[in-house]
Scaffold this motif. Structure first.
Motif, short mmCIF file in Angstrom:
data_model
loop_
_atom_site.label_atom_id
_atom_site.label_comp_id
_atom_site.label_asym_id
_atom_site.label_seq_id
_atom_site.Cartn_x
_atom_site.Cartn_y
_atom_site.Cartn_z
N ASP A 5 0.84 -1.20 0.00
CA ASP A 5 0.00 0.00 0.00
C ASP A 5 0.87 1.25 0.00
OD1 ASP A 5 -2.17 -1.69 0.17
OD2 ASP A 5 -2.56 -1.28 2.29
N GLN A 6 1.92 1.23 0.81
CA GLN A 6 2.83 2.37 0.87
C GLN A 6 3.50 2.61 -0.48
OE1 GLN A 6 5.39 1.31 4.13
NE2 GLN A 6 3.87 1.85 5.67
N ALA A 7 3.88 1.53 -1.14
CA ALA A 7 4.51 1.66 -2.46
C ALA A 7 3.51 2.21 -3.48
CB ALA A 7 5.04 0.30 -2.92
N ALA A 8 2.26 1.76 -3.40
CA ALA A 8 1.22 2.26 -4.32
C ALA A 8 0.96 3.74 -4.07
CB ALA A 8 -0.06 1.44 -4.16
N LEU A 9 0.90 4.14 -2.81
CA LEU A 9 0.71 5.55 -2.49
C LEU A 9 1.87 6.38 -3.04
CD1 LEU A 9 -0.75 7.91 -1.12
CD2 LEU A 9 0.41 7.27 1.01
N ALA A 10 3.08 5.86 -2.91
CA ALA A 10 4.26 6.58 -3.39
C ALA A 10 4.20 6.82 -4.90
CB ALA A 10 5.53 5.80 -3.04
N GLN A 11 3.49 5.96 -5.63
CA GLN A 11 3.36 6.10 -7.08
C GLN A 11 2.16 6.94 -7.50
OE1 GLN A 11 5.74 4.92 -9.25
NE2 GLN A 11 6.80 4.52 -7.35
N SER A 12 1.38 7.38 -6.55
CA SER A 12 0.15 8.13 -6.86
C SER A 12 0.44 9.59 -7.18
CB SER A 12 -0.81 8.06 -5.67
OG SER A 12 -0.35 8.89 -4.61
N CYS A 13 -0.58 10.24 -7.73
CA CYS A 13 -0.48 11.68 -8.03
C CYS A 13 -0.24 12.49 -6.77
CB CYS A 13 -1.77 12.16 -8.70
SG CYS A 13 -2.14 11.34 -10.24
N ILE A 54 -7.01 6.11 -4.92
CA ILE A 54 -7.48 4.78 -5.33
C ILE A 54 -6.27 3.86 -5.47
CG2 ILE A 54 -8.77 3.47 -7.06
CD1 ILE A 54 -10.37 5.66 -5.48
N LEU A 55 -6.30 2.73 -4.77
CA LEU A 55 -5.22 1.75 -4.88
C LEU A 55 -5.60 0.56 -5.75
CD1 LEU A 55 -3.74 1.63 -1.26
CD2 LEU A 55 -3.11 3.10 -3.18
N LEU A 102 -7.20 4.70 -0.06
CA LEU A 102 -6.72 5.34 1.16
C LEU A 102 -7.48 6.65 1.31
CD1 LEU A 102 -2.88 4.76 0.85
CD2 LEU A 102 -4.55 3.43 2.17
N LYS A 103 -8.01 6.86 2.50
CA LYS A 103 -8.76 8.08 2.79
C LYS A 103 -7.92 8.96 3.71
CE LYS A 103 -13.13 9.55 4.88
NZ LYS A 103 -14.39 9.06 5.48
N PHE A 104 -7.88 10.25 3.36
CA PHE A 104 -7.13 11.22 4.15
C PHE A 104 -8.12 12.24 4.71
CE2 PHE A 104 -4.19 9.43 1.15
CZ PHE A 104 -3.06 9.22 1.91
N ASP A 105 -8.23 12.25 6.02
CA ASP A 105 -9.09 13.22 6.68
C ASP A 105 -8.58 14.62 6.35
OD1 ASP A 105 -11.10 13.87 9.00
OD2 ASP A 105 -9.23 14.95 9.48
#
Length: 156
Positions: A5-13, A54-55, A102-105
């Motif tokens: 998940d962390q790797a996917a987030l790192a590749q996100s916009c 979105i992951l 992943l949701k960010f408050d």
């Protein structure tokens, strides 16, 4: 959250060009969320301003009357307009099949951005890129619609 998940987030916009320590701070704010087919993720005119990455899966982003704005795929950010301007949501978003995100408050992410100006700048720059890309796509679509309208008038 898994290392995948962390790797996917790192590749996100959202995380584009974030330093590792900044990525770790952002990751710490993420809440994993799951949606089933047809489940609403974002409601038009909703007053929340949370941000989503979105992951897995696809999300249809629709106008209030059901016209499709776009299909959000893994790595995409949702909710950027409400996050940026604190106005009501501009669209509806529905899961297509299984969606993992992943949701960010909004309050917590804004607080982090204010506490670290460099991080805040990079997140704002990344969200600006998302908004600009969508605006460019909308401009292209509008241009095609206008061309079609002019062609229809020219035939008469």
């Amino acid at each position: 959250m898994t290392t995948q998940d962390q790797a996917a987030l790192a590749q996100s916009c959202l995380a584009y060009k974030l330093r590792p320590e900044h990525l770790a701070e952002v990751t710490a704010l993420a809440s994993p969320v799951y949606y089933q087919n047809g489940q609403q993720i974002i409601r038009h005119n909703g007053t929340d301003a949370d941000l989503y990455v979105i992951l897995e899966g696809h999300v249809n982003v629709l106008t209030n009357d059901g016209d499709k704005f776009y299909d959000a795929t893994p790595g995409a950010v949702l909710g950027e307009l409400a996050f940026l301007d604190a106005c009501p949501r501009a669209a509806n978003a529905y899961a297509v099949g299984h969606v993992y995100a992943l949701k960010f408050d909004a309050v917590n992410l804004r607080r982090l951005m204010c506490s670290d100006k460099e991080l805040g700048f990079h997140i704002l720059a990344n969200l600006t890129r998302v908004v600009c890309a969508r605006l460019r796509k909308a401009d292209e679509t509008l241009d095609k619609l206008m061309d079609n309208a002019h062609e229809a008038w020219a035939r008469d």
